[in-house]
Design an enzyme around this catalytic site. Structure first.
Site, PDB file in Angstrom:
ATOM      1  N   GLU A  98       0.831  -1.212   0.000  1.00  0.00           N
ATOM      2  CA  GLU A  98       0.000   0.000   0.000  1.00  0.00           C
ATOM      3  C   GLU A  98       0.862   1.258   0.000  1.00  0.00           C
ATOM      4  O   GLU A  98       1.976   1.248   0.524  1.00  0.00           O
ATOM      5  CB  GLU A  98      -0.869  -0.028   1.283  1.00  0.00           C
ATOM      6  CG  GLU A  98      -1.904   1.072   1.350  1.00  0.00           C
ATOM      7  CD  GLU A  98      -2.825   0.924   2.569  1.00  0.00           C
ATOM      8  OE1 GLU A  98      -2.558   0.052   3.426  1.00  0.00           O
ATOM      9  OE2 GLU A  98      -3.789   1.694   2.669  1.00  0.00           O
ATOM     10  N   ASP A 185      -4.206 -15.863  -5.070  1.00  0.00           N
ATOM     11  CA  ASP A 185      -4.422 -16.958  -6.022  1.00  0.00           C
ATOM     12  C   ASP A 185      -5.919 -17.060  -6.293  1.00  0.00           C
ATOM     13  O   ASP A 185      -6.740 -16.508  -5.554  1.00  0.00           O
ATOM     14  CB  ASP A 185      -3.795 -18.268  -5.511  1.00  0.00           C
ATOM     15  CG  ASP A 185      -4.468 -18.783  -4.260  1.00  0.00           C
ATOM     16  OD1 ASP A 185      -5.686 -19.052  -4.309  1.00  0.00           O
ATOM     17  OD2 ASP A 185      -3.778 -18.911  -3.231  1.00  0.00           O
ATOM     18  N   LEU A 186      -6.249 -17.778  -7.366  1.00  0.00           N
ATOM     19  CA  LEU A 186      -7.637 -17.790  -7.842  1.00  0.00           C
ATOM     20  C   LEU A 186      -8.598 -18.383  -6.801  1.00  0.00           C
ATOM     21  O   LEU A 186      -9.729 -17.903  -6.654  1.00  0.00           O
ATOM     22  CB  LEU A 186      -7.704 -18.579  -9.163  1.00  0.00           C
ATOM     23  CG  LEU A 186      -8.991 -18.498  -9.964  1.00  0.00           C
ATOM     24  CD1 LEU A 186      -9.383 -17.061 -10.294  1.00  0.00           C
ATOM     25  CD2 LEU A 186      -8.848 -19.297 -11.267  1.00  0.00           C
ATOM     26  N   HIS A 191     -12.885 -16.950  -2.995  1.00  0.00           N
ATOM     27  CA  HIS A 191     -13.397 -17.000  -1.619  1.00  0.00           C
ATOM     28  C   HIS A 191     -13.725 -15.574  -1.139  1.00  0.00           C
ATOM     29  O   HIS A 191     -14.786 -15.319  -0.566  1.00  0.00           O
ATOM     30  CB  HIS A 191     -12.357 -17.653  -0.711  1.00  0.00           C
ATOM     31  CG  HIS A 191     -12.730 -17.645   0.734  1.00  0.00           C
ATOM     32  ND1 HIS A 191     -13.788 -18.375   1.230  1.00  0.00           N
ATOM     33  CD2 HIS A 191     -12.215 -16.971   1.803  1.00  0.00           C
ATOM     34  CE1 HIS A 191     -13.903 -18.158   2.534  1.00  0.00           C
ATOM     35  NE2 HIS A 191     -12.959 -17.302   2.908  1.00  0.00           N
ATOM     36  N   ARG A 196     -17.682 -11.000  -0.317  1.00  0.00           N
ATOM     37  CA  ARG A 196     -17.871  -9.553  -0.527  1.00  0.00           C
ATOM     38  C   ARG A 196     -18.873  -9.208  -1.627  1.00  0.00           C
ATOM     39  O   ARG A 196     -19.202  -8.029  -1.791  1.00  0.00           O
ATOM     40  CB  ARG A 196     -16.518  -8.888  -0.801  1.00  0.00           C
ATOM     41  CG  ARG A 196     -15.521  -9.052   0.340  1.00  0.00           C
ATOM     42  CD  ARG A 196     -16.041  -8.490   1.646  1.00  0.00           C
ATOM     43  NE  ARG A 196     -15.088  -8.687   2.743  1.00  0.00           N
ATOM     44  CZ  ARG A 196     -15.281  -8.261   3.976  1.00  0.00           C
ATOM     45  NH1 ARG A 196     -16.392  -7.613   4.305  1.00  0.00           N
ATOM     46  NH2 ARG A 196     -14.382  -8.497   4.919  1.00  0.00           N
TER      47      ARG A 196
HETATM   48  C1  LIG Z   1     -20.471  -9.309   5.688  1.00  0.00           C
HETATM   49  C2  LIG Z   1     -19.237  -9.372   6.547  1.00  0.00           C
HETATM   50  C3  LIG Z   1     -19.226  -8.790   7.800  1.00  0.00           C
HETATM   51  C4  LIG Z   1     -18.088  -8.835   8.612  1.00  0.00           C
HETATM   52  N1  LIG Z   1     -18.103  -8.218   9.836  1.00  0.00           N
HETATM   53  C5  LIG Z   1     -16.987  -8.223  10.602  1.00  0.00           C
HETATM   54  C6  LIG Z   1     -16.952  -7.559  11.883  1.00  0.00           C
HETATM   55  O1  LIG Z   1     -17.939  -6.990  12.308  1.00  0.00           O
HETATM   56  N2  LIG Z   1     -15.791  -7.548  12.571  1.00  0.00           N
HETATM   57  C7  LIG Z   1     -14.663  -8.200  12.122  1.00  0.00           C
HETATM   58  O2  LIG Z   1     -13.644  -8.175  12.805  1.00  0.00           O
HETATM   59  N3  LIG Z   1     -14.665  -8.847  10.931  1.00  0.00           N
HETATM   60  C8  LIG Z   1     -15.782  -8.878  10.163  1.00  0.00           C
HETATM   61  N4  LIG Z   1     -15.772  -9.505   8.937  1.00  0.00           N
HETATM   62  C9  LIG Z   1     -14.532 -10.148   8.493  1.00  0.00           C
HETATM   63  C10 LIG Z   1     -14.633 -11.688   8.617  1.00  0.00           C
HETATM   64  O3  LIG Z   1     -14.743 -12.083   9.967  1.00  0.00           O
HETATM   65  C11 LIG Z   1     -13.392 -12.342   7.985  1.00  0.00           C
HETATM   66  O4  LIG Z   1     -12.248 -11.925   8.678  1.00  0.00           O
HETATM   67  C12 LIG Z   1     -13.224 -11.976   6.537  1.00  0.00           C
HETATM   68  O5  LIG Z   1     -14.434 -12.152   5.839  1.00  0.00           O
HETATM   69  C13 LIG Z   1     -12.132 -12.860   5.917  1.00  0.00           C
HETATM   70  O6  LIG Z   1     -12.628 -14.162   5.800  1.00  0.00           O
HETATM   71  P1  LIG Z   1     -11.671 -15.416   5.854  1.00  0.00           P
HETATM   72  O7  LIG Z   1     -10.994 -15.517   7.189  1.00  0.00           O
HETATM   73  O8  LIG Z   1     -12.480 -16.622   5.442  1.00  0.00           O
HETATM   74  O9  LIG Z   1     -10.642 -15.074   4.672  1.00  0.00           O
HETATM   75  P2  LIG Z   1      -9.059 -15.176   4.607  1.00  0.00           P
HETATM   76  O10 LIG Z   1      -8.417 -14.412   5.689  1.00  0.00           O
HETATM   77  O11 LIG Z   1      -8.703 -14.822   3.197  1.00  0.00           O
HETATM   78  O12 LIG Z   1      -8.750 -16.663   4.815  1.00  0.00           O
HETATM   79  C14 LIG Z   1      -9.148 -17.641   3.842  1.00  0.00           C
HETATM   80  C15 LIG Z   1      -9.288 -18.969   4.556  1.00  0.00           C
HETATM   81  O13 LIG Z   1      -7.980 -19.374   5.031  1.00  0.00           O
HETATM   82  C16 LIG Z   1      -8.115 -19.991   6.302  1.00  0.00           C
HETATM   83  N5  LIG Z   1      -7.363 -19.206   7.308  1.00  0.00           N
HETATM   84  C17 LIG Z   1      -6.772 -17.991   7.112  1.00  0.00           C
HETATM   85  N6  LIG Z   1      -6.154 -17.603   8.233  1.00  0.00           N
HETATM   86  C18 LIG Z   1      -6.371 -18.569   9.149  1.00  0.00           C
HETATM   87  C19 LIG Z   1      -5.989 -18.755  10.502  1.00  0.00           C
HETATM   88  N7  LIG Z   1      -5.251 -17.857  11.166  1.00  0.00           N
HETATM   89  N8  LIG Z   1      -6.388 -19.878  11.129  1.00  0.00           N
HETATM   90  C20 LIG Z   1      -7.132 -20.818  10.498  1.00  0.00           C
HETATM   91  N9  LIG Z   1      -7.528 -20.716   9.214  1.00  0.00           N
HETATM   92  C21 LIG Z   1      -7.143 -19.602   8.545  1.00  0.00           C
HETATM   93  C22 LIG Z   1      -9.607 -20.061   6.624  1.00  0.00           C
HETATM   94  O14 LIG Z   1     -10.123 -21.285   6.153  1.00  0.00           O
HETATM   95  C23 LIG Z   1     -10.175 -18.926   5.803  1.00  0.00           C
HETATM   96  O15 LIG Z   1     -11.550 -19.078   5.466  1.00  0.00           O
HETATM   97  C24 LIG Z   1     -16.915  -9.489   8.141  1.00  0.00           C
HETATM   98  C25 LIG Z   1     -16.925 -10.095   6.879  1.00  0.00           C
HETATM   99  C26 LIG Z   1     -18.057 -10.045   6.077  1.00  0.00           C
HETATM  100  C27 LIG Z   1     -18.031 -10.689   4.710  1.00  0.00           C
END
Ligand SMILES: Cc1cc2nc3c(=O)[nH]c(=O)nc-3n(C[C@H](O)[C@H](O)[C@H](O)COP(=O)(O)OP(=O)(O)OC[C@H]3O[C@@H](n4cnc5c(N)ncnc54)[C@H](O)[C@@H]3O)c2cc1C
Length: 231
Positions: A98, A185-186, A191, A196
């Site tokens: 960034e 990655d794709l 995901h 989003r």
């Molecule tokens: C509509 C909406 C509302 C939301 N509201 C809030 C909110 O109020 N407050 C807030 O803080 N967040 C909020 N979020 C964020 C949400 O909690 C997730 O952090 C965000 O969507 C990223 O998702 P993810 O962890 O699946 O994705 P990524 O971080 O891209 O991870 C992809 C996948 O990798 C794995 N992974 C990644 N890191 C880890 C880890 N450390 N341990 C285990 N597995 C891992 C998991 O399987 C995960 O699904 C919101 C998200 C959405 C879509």
């Protein structure tokens, strides 16, 4: 305007919100990469037809055999309000670089929603907006614009008084635009899009997700069509 040295090697640029945009700057792999990668399982080095690859791709996506999708990458250059970046940064599998307001002075560009986006707080969804507009959307827009202008005025004043950029930036609003490279990655890109593009996601991040999807689609038509069918 994309920064100097930002080679837009593929695709086009899509304008988003009042000052933002998304540009797809690089793609690694293509629509047939996941199928070709998946065939390693059979030590299969024979070239297949496009239709055979498409059939396997649809099978991989519908059965969530996701690792072959990780062999494709997408890289975007994006300009978005800081509060949108704060949401997108939560997708931890992406790589991000960034601009730094410790190094450069912020441009006076901040997000002001359109009149039809000046929606009331939703009563059923604590995070979201309702479909009804506030009573005076014109005044609401003016208040947002004035707050942004005043913040930038103070910011400029602080810099003139010699305060360092890293401290002066504190007074800028969350609607200030930031810029970054975002690469994933794709599999993880899709995901992020699933989360989003959902109607529960905030409108301002949804429009960025929509732009990213449309820029990537011509490079991965079969993968994306199969993914959309399985949503
Ligand atoms: C509509 C909406 C509302 C939301 N509201 C809030 C909110 O109020 N407050 C807030 O803080 N967040 C909020 N979020 C964020 C949400 O909690 C997730 O952090 C965000 O969507 C990223 O998702 P993810 O962890 O699946 O994705 P990524 O971080 O891209 O991870 C992809 C996948 O990798 C794995 N992974 C990644 N890191 C880890 C880890 N450390 N341990 C285990 N597995 C891992 C998991 O399987 C995960 O699904 C919101 C998200 C959405 C879509």
């Amino acid at each position: 305007v994309l920064p100097v040295g930002c080679a837009v090697s593929v695709g086009r640029e899509i304008a988003v919100l009042n000052h933002g945009y998304v540009a797809l700057t690089e793609v690694m792999g293509g629509d047939r990469t996941p199928a070709r990668t998946a065939r390693t399982s059979f030590r299969n080095r024979v070239e297949r037809t496009e239709e055979e690859d498409a059939k396997l791709t649809r099978y991989l996506v519908s059965h969530r055999h996701t690792t072959p999708l990780e062999f494709c990458q997408v890289r975007f250059y994006m300009k978005m309000p800081i509060f949108v970046a704060r949401q997108l940064v939560r997708h931890r599998t992406a790589s991000i670089n960034e601009i730094s307001l410790r190094y450069v002075q912020a441009s006076e560009e901040f997000y002001v929603p359109d009149v039809e986006r000046c929606q009331r707080q939703s009563e059923s969804n604590k995070q979201g907006s309702s479909s009804a507009l506030v009573e005076d959307p014109g005044i609401v827009r003016l208040l947002i614009e004035n707050a942004g202008r005043m913040a930038f005025e103070h910011y400029g004043d602080l810099l003139k008084r010699g305060l360092s950029k890293e401290l002066a930036r504190m007074v800028l609003p969350l609607g200030t635009y930031t810029e970054w490279y975002w690469q994933a990655d794709l599999h993880n890109f899709l995901h992020m899009l699933r989360l989003r593009l959902d109607p529960h996601a905030q409108y301002e991040i949804r429009v960025y997700a929509e732009a990213m999807l449309e820029l990537a689609r011509p490079h991965f038509p079969t993968v994306i069509a199969a993914w959309e069918q399985n949503q």
